[in-house]
Design an enzyme around this catalytic site. Sequence first.
Site, mmCIF file in Angstrom:
data_model
loop_
_atom_site.group_PDB
_atom_site.id
_atom_site.type_symbol
_atom_site.label_atom_id
_atom_site.label_comp_id
_atom_site.label_asym_id
_atom_site.label_seq_id
_atom_site.Cartn_x
_atom_site.Cartn_y
_atom_site.Cartn_z
ATOM 1 C CD GLU A 1 -7.232 -5.946 1.759
ATOM 2 O OE1 GLU A 1 -6.023 -6.392 1.614
ATOM 3 O OE2 GLU A 1 -7.703 -4.881 1.169
ATOM 4 C CE LYS B 1 0.204 -8.227 3.382
ATOM 5 N NZ LYS B 1 -0.364 -8.271 1.884
ATOM 6 C CG ASP C 1 2.865 -6.669 1.233
ATOM 7 O OD1 ASP C 1 2.385 -7.771 0.947
ATOM 8 O OD2 ASP C 1 1.791 -5.821 1.049
ATOM 9 C CD GLU D 1 -2.047 -8.945 -2.552
ATOM 10 O OE1 GLU D 1 -2.602 -9.040 -3.667
ATOM 11 O OE2 GLU D 1 -1.988 -7.898 -2.156
ATOM 12 C CB SER E 1 -0.827 0.083 1.183
ATOM 13 O OG SER E 1 -0.181 -0.294 2.317
HETATM 14 O O1 KIV Z 1 -0.199 -3.565 1.857
HETATM 15 C C1 KIV Z 1 -1.078 -3.607 2.859
HETATM 16 O O2 KIV Z 1 -0.891 -2.404 3.314
HETATM 17 C C2 KIV Z 1 -1.648 -4.625 3.066
HETATM 18 C C3 KIV Z 1 -2.514 -4.747 4.415
HETATM 19 C C4 KIV Z 1 -3.779 -3.822 3.818
HETATM 20 C C5 KIV Z 1 -2.870 -6.016 4.804
HETATM 21 O O3 KIV Z 1 -1.349 -5.702 2.454
#
Ligand code: KIV
Length: 304
Positions: free
Chosen positions: A201, A132, A102, A134, A64
Amino acid sequence: MSLTPMSPASGPHAAPSQPKKKTTHSVREKKSRGEIITCLTAYDYWSARLVDEAGVDMVLVGDSLAQVVLGHENTMSVTVDEMLHHTRAARRGVENALLIADMPYGSYHSGRRKAVANAVRFVKEAGAEAVKLEGGEKRAELVRAMLDAEVPVMGHIGLTPQSLHAMGGYKVQGKTSAAVDQLMRDAAALDHAGVFAMVLEGIPAEVAAMITAQVGCPTIGIGAGADCDGQVLVLHDILGLTFTPPAKFVRKYADVAEIVRDAAKGFIHDVETHAYPTETESYHLPRETQAAMKNVITKKRHVG
Ligand code: KIV
């Protein structure tokens, strides 16, 4: 009376207990003890440090970043190098929370070797303690490969923003019984593959509750109701530091955008009216130097 001296760790003058370093294991243990887990995003030194000092369990350098820091329309274009840069900055601010990076779109979508190599970069070059990614069932093999490379993985299912084009927009997922079945399979596959936690989510609260009851790892909800094992929100959303209307699940705890605007306006006003800087906000030559020099400008500004 006991002859054993009172331990400084337990006596009346004991130092306040230090917050403990959070790990993937301690986060998992919170679920077994029925304790709620907290996670916030952060993308740089100051924000990571402040949320860490506040006591959050996990800091996520989310992709994000693309939207809330870099001003992109969606998360698709942020690169591995940009994510590494911001993860390094967050690393310098985080002491106790578990730091998760991420993996951006494209960094794990074109072959296992490349995906694992990118995951290793987040640990080795940026100090992340987990990554993380997806996707559900289709990522299970990749999760195993990353764990083989000693990289703990957090899963992310439901509304997965990197699938924006495939989903046809940001839509709540898991609304039909077939979609719910698929989400349950996705959650089970990730759990069996060994993720230490998974983000749920944008799914109905009932579905998140079923997944949470089914899987061994903690579920961390965002727009997934109250029955998850923990909650995550984007820092800029809770700070009111965004330029688009917030999603239904966002709770705003401050209006930092207004504070920044007011501070900037105050500065502009003070400079334009010569109210800033004052004498006390300026450095001056020592008197001897002034005396020894000719032509020193000693003009004082007249305010008003
Ligand atoms: O990128 C992000 O902020 C996210 C969260 C919303 C879980 O993946």
